[in-house]
Design a protein around this motif. Structure first.
Motif, mmCIF file in Angstrom:
data_model
loop_
_atom_site.group_PDB
_atom_site.id
_atom_site.type_symbol
_atom_site.label_atom_id
_atom_site.label_comp_id
_atom_site.label_asym_id
_atom_site.label_seq_id
_atom_site.Cartn_x
_atom_site.Cartn_y
_atom_site.Cartn_z
ATOM 1 N N VAL A 125 36.551 34.960 22.638
ATOM 2 C CA VAL A 125 37.414 34.122 23.619
ATOM 3 C C VAL A 125 37.629 34.812 24.967
ATOM 4 N N ARG A 126 37.893 35.959 24.824
ATOM 5 C CA ARG A 126 38.004 36.656 26.070
ATOM 6 C C ARG A 126 36.813 36.806 26.898
ATOM 7 N N GLU A 127 35.650 36.927 26.201
ATOM 8 C CA GLU A 127 34.559 37.028 26.975
ATOM 9 C C GLU A 127 34.048 35.603 27.640
ATOM 10 N N ALA A 128 34.571 34.581 26.978
ATOM 11 C CA ALA A 128 34.237 33.210 27.409
ATOM 12 C C ALA A 128 35.099 32.917 28.632
ATOM 13 N N LEU A 129 36.160 33.554 28.459
ATOM 14 C CA LEU A 129 37.101 33.170 29.768
ATOM 15 C C LEU A 129 36.743 34.181 30.792
ATOM 16 N N ARG A 130 36.182 35.096 30.618
ATOM 17 C CA ARG A 130 35.625 35.991 31.844
ATOM 18 C C ARG A 130 34.516 35.247 32.497
ATOM 19 N N HIS A 131 33.786 34.610 31.951
ATOM 20 C CA HIS A 131 32.613 33.897 32.464
ATOM 21 C C HIS A 131 33.178 32.759 33.124
ATOM 22 N N LEU A 132 33.983 32.121 32.476
ATOM 23 C CA LEU A 132 34.795 30.636 33.259
ATOM 24 C C LEU A 132 35.312 31.140 34.777
ATOM 25 N N ALA A 133 35.842 32.496 34.588
ATOM 26 C CA ALA A 133 36.690 32.775 35.703
ATOM 27 C C ALA A 133 35.755 33.129 36.808
ATOM 28 N N SER A 134 34.433 34.009 36.511
ATOM 29 C CA SER A 134 33.664 34.217 37.293
ATOM 30 C C SER A 134 33.068 32.996 37.939
ATOM 31 N N ALA A 135 33.067 31.984 37.048
ATOM 32 C CA ALA A 135 32.472 30.689 37.690
ATOM 33 C C ALA A 135 33.271 29.983 38.656
ATOM 34 N N GLY A 136 34.522 30.373 38.662
ATOM 35 C CA GLY A 136 35.694 30.009 39.529
ATOM 36 C C GLY A 136 36.303 28.761 38.770
ATOM 37 N N LEU A 137 36.123 28.691 37.771
ATOM 38 C CA LEU A 137 36.470 27.417 37.070
ATOM 39 C C LEU A 137 37.995 27.788 36.430
ATOM 40 N N ILE A 138 38.377 28.713 36.064
ATOM 41 C CA ILE A 138 39.859 29.254 35.864
ATOM 42 C C ILE A 138 40.213 30.276 36.504
ATOM 43 N N GLN A 139 41.487 30.707 36.279
ATOM 44 C CA GLN A 139 42.116 31.758 36.902
ATOM 45 C C GLN A 139 42.875 32.578 35.898
ATOM 46 N N ILE A 140 42.342 33.814 35.776
ATOM 47 C CA ILE A 140 42.955 34.791 34.420
ATOM 48 C C ILE A 140 44.083 35.642 35.270
ATOM 49 N N ARG A 141 45.194 35.574 34.866
ATOM 50 C CA ARG A 141 46.552 36.063 35.146
ATOM 51 C C ARG A 141 46.955 37.309 34.088
ATOM 52 N N PRO A 142 47.590 38.333 34.766
ATOM 53 C CA PRO A 142 47.760 39.514 34.239
ATOM 54 C C PRO A 142 49.050 38.940 32.982
ATOM 55 N N ARG A 143 49.157 39.179 31.939
ATOM 56 C CA ARG A 143 50.048 39.018 30.981
ATOM 57 C C ARG A 143 50.684 37.648 30.747
ATOM 58 N N GLN A 144 49.859 36.723 31.178
ATOM 59 C CA GLN A 144 50.074 35.186 31.093
ATOM 60 C C GLN A 144 48.828 34.558 30.816
#
Length: 280
Positions: free
Chosen positions: A106-125
């Protein structure tokens, strides 16, 4: 199976020639991916069940890397279709439970989505689906209008008879859907109308870039499609685009498509009125 016939009349500027393209086929293909239909479509409960089933399948007998890719694709589809709206939370623990996997894929999938500009990963949220401000979106629509105008211009020169027939058939289908409240279906067929023009440009790189930007703003285009007046206007604008492409009028095709996609005048006001308050 029902048979269908598409007839496209092509009038050249000299007025001398008329070409009729007749195409017969058995059964019109209905490419309806359940994950690409928004929550307000008919049979939404079936769509949700299919999404959950696909999520469960992503967890079965897959290596972590493969699981990550499949989770990424499912989430991408839900973002592009509007099923995951701008601002939606993507909690790792909840996603791991949904897909029946550990948090690593899941974490890896979210990293790829963030690199594509589709999501924003926030610290501790939890991560969130990117919410674009109205000013940024208007800029993106302006670029989108130019890309699609170039697609239409090149399609006017290069479209094949079969592609022209398919484009006309999709336009006819939109006319019928506009008489109903099947907004999700209208949006999907409208997407296929534009995709056909991308392909008719016979320029793969242009089609890829146009499609990528269209996906980035897809949820917001769906938002505008909710208005019945916008769907009605789409038919008129598509007719102008189709006529210009069919007659090989490059300038008219580009101008019609640019005007169709760009947010100008009343379309801009409508967009701002529908825009989520949190994104202003």
């Amino acid at each position: 199976m029902a048979r269908w016939r598409v007839q496209v009349d092509v009038f050249r500027s000299a007025g001398a020639g008329r070409t009729t393209v007749d195409r017969q086929n058995q059964g019109r293909p209905q490419a309806r991916a359940a994950a690409a239909i928004g929550p307000k479509s008919e049979g939404s409960s079936v769509n949700s069940a299919l999404l959950d089933q696909e999520a469960a399948q992503a967890a079965e007998n897959d290596a972590p890397a493969s699981r990550s890719v499949r989770i990424q694709r499912i989430l991408e589809s839900e973002i592009f279709s509007g099923h995951l709206a701008p601002g939606a939370r993507l909690d790792e623990v909840e996603l791991a439970a949904r897909f029946r996997v550990s948090r690593t894929p899941v974490r890896e999938a979210l990293r790829h989505l963030a690199s594509a500009g589709l999501i924003q990963i926030r610290p501790r949220q939890p991560a969130v689906v990117v919410e674009l401000p109205a000013s940024r979106l208007i800029e993106m629509f302006q670029v989108m209008a130019e890309l699609e105008a170039l697609c239409a211009r090149m399609a006017a020169r290069r479209i094949s008879a079969s592609q022209l027939a398919a484009l006309s058939a999709l336009h006819d289908e939109l006319i019928e859907l506009a008489k109903t409240d099947r907004v999700a279906d209208f949006y999907e067929v409208n997407r296929r109308f534009h995709e056909t023009i991308y392909e008719a440009s016979q320029n793969e790189f242009l089609a890829e870039q146009t499609r990528a930007l269209r996906n980035r703003i897809g949820a917001y285009r769906r938002l505008v499609t909710q208005k019945p007046s916008r769907r009605a206007a789409t038919l008129t604008e598509h007719d102008d685009v189709l006529r210009a492409i069919a007659t090989g009028n490059e300038e008219a095709a580009a101008d019609a498509m640019r005007g169709h996609v760009n947010l100008l005048g009343e379309k801009l006001l409508d967009f701002i009125a529908l825009f989520p308050k949190s994104g202003r």
